[in-house]
Scaffold this active site. Structure first.
Site, PDB file in Angstrom:
ATOM      1  N   HIS A  96       1.820   4.477  -2.826  1.00 36.09           N
ATOM      2  CA  HIS A  96       1.925   5.926  -2.567  1.00 36.09           C
ATOM      3  C   HIS A  96       3.326   6.409  -2.958  1.00 36.09           C
ATOM      4  O   HIS A  96       3.489   7.466  -3.571  1.00 36.09           O
ATOM      5  CB  HIS A  96       1.730   6.222  -1.073  1.00 36.09           C
ATOM      6  CG  HIS A  96       0.301   6.176  -0.611  1.00 36.09           C
ATOM      7  ND1 HIS A  96      -0.704   6.895  -1.207  1.00 36.09           N
ATOM      8  CD2 HIS A  96      -0.293   5.518   0.424  1.00 36.09           C
ATOM      9  CE1 HIS A  96      -1.848   6.675  -0.567  1.00 36.09           C
ATOM     10  NE2 HIS A  96      -1.629   5.827   0.417  1.00 36.09           N
ATOM     11  N   GLU A 156      -4.688   7.728  -3.073  1.00 38.24           N
ATOM     12  CA  GLU A 156      -5.194   6.474  -2.530  1.00 38.24           C
ATOM     13  C   GLU A 156      -5.461   5.453  -3.649  1.00 38.24           C
ATOM     14  O   GLU A 156      -5.369   4.242  -3.424  1.00 38.24           O
ATOM     15  CB  GLU A 156      -6.461   6.743  -1.704  1.00 38.24           C
ATOM     16  CG  GLU A 156      -6.857   5.655  -0.735  1.00 38.24           C
ATOM     17  CD  GLU A 156      -5.832   5.335   0.367  1.00 38.24           C
ATOM     18  OE1 GLU A 156      -4.842   6.088   0.528  1.00 38.24           O
ATOM     19  OE2 GLU A 156      -6.017   4.308   1.040  1.00 38.24           O
ATOM     20  N   HIS A 161       0.839  -1.204   0.000  1.00 43.19           N
ATOM     21  CA  HIS A 161       0.000   0.000   0.000  1.00 43.19           C
ATOM     22  C   HIS A 161       0.881   1.265   0.000  1.00 43.19           C
ATOM     23  O   HIS A 161       0.763   2.118  -0.874  1.00 43.19           O
ATOM     24  CB  HIS A 161      -0.911  -0.021   1.234  1.00 43.19           C
ATOM     25  CG  HIS A 161      -1.821   1.164   1.344  1.00 43.19           C
ATOM     26  ND1 HIS A 161      -3.146   1.113   0.986  1.00 43.19           N
ATOM     27  CD2 HIS A 161      -1.605   2.432   1.765  1.00 43.19           C
ATOM     28  CE1 HIS A 161      -3.706   2.303   1.176  1.00 43.19           C
ATOM     29  NE2 HIS A 161      -2.787   3.122   1.658  1.00 43.19           N
ATOM     30  N   GLU A 162       1.780   1.334   0.966  1.00 46.22           N
ATOM     31  CA  GLU A 162       2.632   2.528   1.063  1.00 46.22           C
ATOM     32  C   GLU A 162       3.562   2.615  -0.148  1.00 46.22           C
ATOM     33  O   GLU A 162       3.898   3.708  -0.604  1.00 46.22           O
ATOM     34  CB  GLU A 162       3.430   2.519   2.368  1.00 46.22           C
ATOM     35  CG  GLU A 162       2.581   2.484   3.658  1.00 46.22           C
ATOM     36  CD  GLU A 162       1.469   3.518   3.709  1.00 46.22           C
ATOM     37  OE1 GLU A 162       1.617   4.603   3.100  1.00 46.22           O
ATOM     38  OE2 GLU A 162       0.425   3.252   4.352  1.00 46.22           O
TER      39      GLU A 162
HETATM   40 ZN    ZN Z   1      -3.135   5.187   1.804  1.00 49.98          ZN
END
Ligand code: ZN
Length: 502
Positions: A269, A295, A265-266
């Protein structure tokens, strides 16, 4: 006058802001506990300096030589398109900044700082009465903020605009209504099955986990010369500059999957930040388009890719090799089903792909009702529980597990929640477009080839920064307007067969 003068001024301000982010990263990862007082002083000094520069006469004068601050007319015909778009966005930011008086900002910072402090205690002791007056104050401030920023149709619009420029309450309603109905149906169809997943829990060596996590970041294409991974209580991505991105994860002995998934997830980003054009650093063109678009990048990697069968066909052997004892006798199928179990749960951050959106919609409806004056703070627990029952079929026993579970409201983040669901909708459209553009998409994933995804996202999303508004950006990349169809057909296609086999 030369555009460079304005650019230099803005870059200095952004450099100061990058130091502010570095301080935040330090506080969450490396700082010894007693460093907190000096850290607070450092942050306060910097914040004041940055605010001063952004609202200074000097900046106003520089900016207004290139663009008329009232009409938005570009005053210099020598400028290129990048410079013109930068000016439009800088003017927009400047006006937003000017609309909120310093008194309001200072007072709001105090209110939220106290509220956050109280929220921690209130959640610990499940004491909603303690938190309620603080929440009430925050809502009053939100209404005031909406008035200060101004709106035409709905007081929630300017709050949304802070995180997702140009989207309106009306648009969100038109997306969330069909989304809600479909997600409730799907949840009811899927949540009867009990899927064994005990093998995901146990004892997992942390060092091995950490190298697995660093490995996936490298595979995703995060450049180790620009990105580092550390540990923190809550995983985050802190971009200092496109050439210096700080990611954190949270590895625990009890299981490897949550930490791994958080890292992907990170990492999503992080790739976005790494893909912004460093030559534009200091201008809006080197900033992310919105929180929702950000996101979409993290969700794309965490779930659309990182919870797909093709991904695990390629990656599961590595996990089995790393944790022989735990996974030697667990088939790929069993593992895949375990990480994709659909179970209504009380806590948003642990929710699966199907029920997650319902948690977000619930918060959106509550925030909107607060802003419309249709709901009072004291009615919140009952309202929350009724909605949980209606949407997810479960009711929390405590307010700590219910309406006090997220820090967002205590920190004054109203208008933020919808971006979590928008992220999934954007990601679904991007994913759908990639599947059509690359007929061998799944084969490549099985071979742990992610380069084509990173490059496609770089061209379609990352390198544009704020050049386009979020909905425009998605429409350009996917050749259609933002809608819920791609997300819903993705969920149906993935989960209905799982439920048939279970
Ligand atoms: Zn996030």
């Amino acid at each position: 006058m030369d555009f460079k003068q304005l650019f230099d001024f803005s870059r200095s301000t952004h450099t100061l802001a990058s130091i502010e982010r570095l301080l935040f990263w330090d506080q969450e990862t490396m700082m010894p506990t007693q460093g907190i007082d000096i850290k607070t002083m450092q942050k306060k000094e910097l914040a004041a300096l940055i605010h001063h520069r952004k609202t200074s006469k000097e900046y106003e004068k520089l900016l207004s030589q290139f663009i008329a601050l009232d009409s938005g007319e570009i005053l210099n015909d020598q400028l290129n398109d990048d410079q013109k778009r930068s000016l439009e966005l800088m003017r927009e930011d400047y006006h937003k900044m000017k609309k909120l008086p310093v008194d309001f900002i200072t007072e709001f910072a105090e209110v939220t700082s106290k509220a956050t402090h109280v929220w921690i205690e209130a959640r610990q002791n499940d004491d909603f009465e303690l938190f309620a007056p603080h929440l009430s104050k925050i809502i009053d401030h939100m209404k005031k903020k909406a008035d200060l920023l101004g709106y035409i149709n709905h007081p929630y619009d300017p709050l949304l605009d802070e995180y997702e420029p140009q989207i309106t309450t009306q648009t969100i309603d038109s997306l969330f209504d069909p989304l809600k109905k479909a997600l409730i149906d799907l949840t009811q169809q899927l949540s009867h099955h009990s899927i064994p997943d005990q093998f995901l829990y146990g004892s997992f060596d942390r060092t091995a986990q950490f190298s697995l996590n660093t490995g996936i970041l490298n595979n995703m294409g995060l450049d180790p010369k620009k990105v580092r991974l550390d540990q923190s209580a809550h995983p985050f991505c802190m971009p200092i500059h496109p050439t210096d991105i700080r990611l954190t994860t949270h590895v625990q002995d009890a299981g490897f999957y949550q930490g791994f998934s958080a890292t992907m997830h990170e990492g999503g980003h992080g790739l976005y930040e790494q893909g912004l054009d460093p030559d534009f650093f200091g201008l809006p063109l080197a900033e992310a388009a919105s929180i929702g678009i950000h996101e979409s990048q993290s969700k794309l990697w965490e779930t659309f890719i990182g919870q797909s069968f093709s991904f695990w066909k390629g990656y599961y052997p590595i996990v089995q090799e790393t944790f022989k004892e735990q996974f030697e006798n667990i088939s790929l199928d069993s593992f895949f089903h375990a990480i994709n179990a659909v179970r209504p749960s009380l806590i948003r951050i642990h929710a699966d792909e199907v029920t997650y959106g319902l948690h977000v919609i619930l918060r959106y409806e509550i925030e909107k009702a607060f802003m419309e004056g249709k709901l009072s703070v004291y009615e919140l627990p009952e309202f929350w529980n009724a909605k949980m029952h209606e949407y997810l079929g479960i009711v929390p026993h405590t307010n700590a597990q219910g309406c006090m579970q997220d820090i967002h409201w205590a920190s004054g983040l109203f208008g933020y929640f919808p971006t979590y669901a928008l992220g999934n909708l954007y990601a679904a459209q991007l994913h759908h477009t990639m599947l059509a553009a690359f007929p061998d998409y799944n084969v490549r994933l099985e071979n742990r080839d992610f380069k084509f995804i990173r490059e496609w996202l770089l061209q379609q999303v990352h390198r544009h920064g704020r050049r386009y508004y979020p909905q425009q950006l998605i429409e350009k990349a996917t050749k259609k307007k933002l809608a819920v169809d791609d997300f819903l057909s993705y969920l149906n296609k993935k989960y209905l067969p799982i439920s048939a086999r279970a």
